[in-house]
Design a protein around this motif. Sequence first.
Motif, PDB file in Angstrom:
ATOM      1  N   SER A  74      -9.318   4.742  -0.924  1.00 24.73           N
ATOM      2  CA  SER A  74      -8.280   4.012  -0.195  1.00 24.73           C
ATOM      3  C   SER A  74      -8.495   3.983   1.314  1.00 24.73           C
ATOM      4  O   SER A  74      -7.957   3.106   1.998  1.00 24.73           O
ATOM      5  CB  SER A  74      -6.907   4.619  -0.495  1.00 24.73           C
ATOM      6  OG  SER A  74      -6.850   5.967  -0.091  1.00 24.73           O
ATOM      7  N   MET A  75      -9.276   4.906   1.840  1.00 25.78           N
ATOM      8  CA  MET A  75      -9.446   4.982   3.289  1.00 25.78           C
ATOM      9  C   MET A  75     -10.586   4.081   3.774  1.00 25.78           C
ATOM     10  O   MET A  75     -11.580   3.906   3.079  1.00 25.78           O
ATOM     11  CB  MET A  75      -9.736   6.417   3.716  1.00 25.78           C
ATOM     12  CG  MET A  75      -8.568   7.357   3.536  1.00 25.78           C
ATOM     13  SD  MET A  75      -7.112   6.909   4.535  1.00 25.78           S
ATOM     14  CE  MET A  75      -5.952   6.436   3.226  1.00 25.78           C
TER      15      MET A  75
ATOM     16  N   TYR B  28      -3.241   3.265   7.025  1.00 25.39           N
ATOM     17  CA  TYR B  28      -3.584   3.324   5.602  1.00 25.39           C
ATOM     18  C   TYR B  28      -2.850   4.479   4.922  1.00 25.39           C
ATOM     19  O   TYR B  28      -2.806   5.601   5.428  1.00 25.39           O
ATOM     20  CB  TYR B  28      -5.087   3.515   5.428  1.00 25.39           C
ATOM     21  CG  TYR B  28      -5.893   2.253   5.635  1.00 25.39           C
ATOM     22  CD1 TYR B  28      -6.310   1.494   4.549  1.00 25.39           C
ATOM     23  CD2 TYR B  28      -6.237   1.816   6.912  1.00 25.39           C
ATOM     24  CE1 TYR B  28      -7.056   0.330   4.726  1.00 25.39           C
ATOM     25  CE2 TYR B  28      -6.968   0.666   7.104  1.00 25.39           C
ATOM     26  CZ  TYR B  28      -7.378  -0.075   6.002  1.00 25.39           C
ATOM     27  OH  TYR B  28      -8.102  -1.213   6.185  1.00 25.39           O
ATOM     28  N   LYS B  29      -2.295   4.198   3.761  1.00 26.80           N
ATOM     29  CA  LYS B  29      -1.651   5.216   2.934  1.00 26.80           C
ATOM     30  C   LYS B  29      -2.019   4.962   1.475  1.00 26.80           C
ATOM     31  O   LYS B  29      -2.435   3.851   1.108  1.00 26.80           O
ATOM     32  CB  LYS B  29      -0.129   5.165   3.105  1.00 26.80           C
ATOM     33  CG  LYS B  29       0.349   5.420   4.528  1.00 26.80           C
ATOM     34  CD  LYS B  29       1.854   5.265   4.645  1.00 26.80           C
ATOM     35  CE  LYS B  29       2.319   5.482   6.083  1.00 26.80           C
ATOM     36  NZ  LYS B  29       3.785   5.267   6.226  1.00 26.80           N
TER      37      LYS B  29
ATOM     38  N   THR C 227      -2.800   1.355  -2.670  1.00 26.14           N
ATOM     39  CA  THR C 227      -3.214   1.451  -1.271  1.00 26.14           C
ATOM     40  C   THR C 227      -2.368   0.504  -0.431  1.00 26.14           C
ATOM     41  O   THR C 227      -2.220  -0.669  -0.778  1.00 26.14           O
ATOM     42  CB  THR C 227      -4.696   1.090  -1.107  1.00 26.14           C
ATOM     43  OG1 THR C 227      -5.490   1.941  -1.923  1.00 26.14           O
ATOM     44  CG2 THR C 227      -5.135   1.243   0.343  1.00 26.14           C
TER      45      THR C 227
ATOM     46  N   PHE D  28      -1.420  -0.746   3.756  1.00 30.51           N
ATOM     47  CA  PHE D  28      -1.826  -0.730   5.157  1.00 30.51           C
ATOM     48  C   PHE D  28      -1.097  -1.840   5.895  1.00 30.51           C
ATOM     49  O   PHE D  28      -0.415  -2.677   5.281  1.00 30.51           O
ATOM     50  CB  PHE D  28      -3.351  -0.877   5.300  1.00 30.51           C
ATOM     51  CG  PHE D  28      -3.935  -2.084   4.618  1.00 30.51           C
ATOM     52  CD1 PHE D  28      -4.080  -3.294   5.283  1.00 30.51           C
ATOM     53  CD2 PHE D  28      -4.353  -2.012   3.289  1.00 30.51           C
ATOM     54  CE1 PHE D  28      -4.629  -4.406   4.658  1.00 30.51           C
ATOM     55  CE2 PHE D  28      -4.901  -3.115   2.650  1.00 30.51           C
ATOM     56  CZ  PHE D  28      -5.039  -4.318   3.339  1.00 30.51           C
TER      57      PHE D  28
END
Length: 331
Positions: free
Chosen positions: A14-15, A59-60, A83, A85
């Motif tokens: 996700s990052m 981002y989370k 995800t 953002f």
Amino acid sequence: MLTNSLYNLSFLLSMPYNNINLISKHKYNLDDTILKEIYLKKLFNFEWAKKLNSSFKDYKFDYAYNILEQIPSFIKVKLILKTSFIVKTYPQNINSVSINEYILILEYLQDKCKIQFIAENEENPLLYEHILNTDLSSLVNSRNFNKNSNINVYKDKLSSIDSLFEMFIASSWLSTNNHDEKRASKFNVTDACDYAERFSLNYNPEYKSFSGIGGDCTNFMSQIIHAGGFSQNATWKPYTHAWIRVEELYQYLITQKLEATKLPNDKSLDRGCLIQFYTPSIGRYFHNGFITYRLQNGDCLYCCHSYDKLNYPLSQIYPNRYPTLRALKFD
């Protein structure tokens, strides 16, 4: 042990590249080939965003998983990764969310759980379905589940990023010079976009969902179009073929005089356009989305079901994942 492995993988997936590049690879317990593939994919997305002058932040992620099958030393898991953002754009920042499904095969090695295989549903639907529906024992005995690397694919994309960028900015879909003048229309774009954003992640309980039984993307598009003002009839209503199937919906809209215009036709993508994606591995148009925003850099944001997305950047999948698309604009 399993939970830690899945948390670390979810973080990695996700990052963005610039967040993961400083982190030791040893914490992920990933097969080296898989790690390299993810790294190259992140690097491509990072370089691609710079080309387009795209800006994302905050981002989370959240995740859930189901254990599908387990045998001595191996386990097959479905991972659902959410995800989110922020798309930085003027005059407002926009929330973007993507929900992705993965099939994983993990091997227990002493005191850790090593991820030996990963397939994403949208990126490789045929492989995803094959692994999902094949006994884990058969997969482990054949050991062919870990021979599907896309490393060379992402190397090629990185080496051809300039030509992909030229294709993107030259695309008539995204031209900034050919917008139509606003005129009276029976299709209410605002109502359609509001519906798309409201129900992209939380399905409308008034309609049946086809997720997991063929896909809900076309069913969702028909709901959006209906919310925009088009009336149902005997051919196009829940849940006729024209309502729930990709090709049948397209053919219905262009032949029934619903004032749906094929693009490109001296027009470009904008809010209120229906887009359909050609999936090379399947060999046909297989997926739909609905444009909810057009950005200053020429990019668009879209919503969809089955690969559930809220205001997701089109540039993240076109033309690098889906090299061909077609679109309709409702007059």
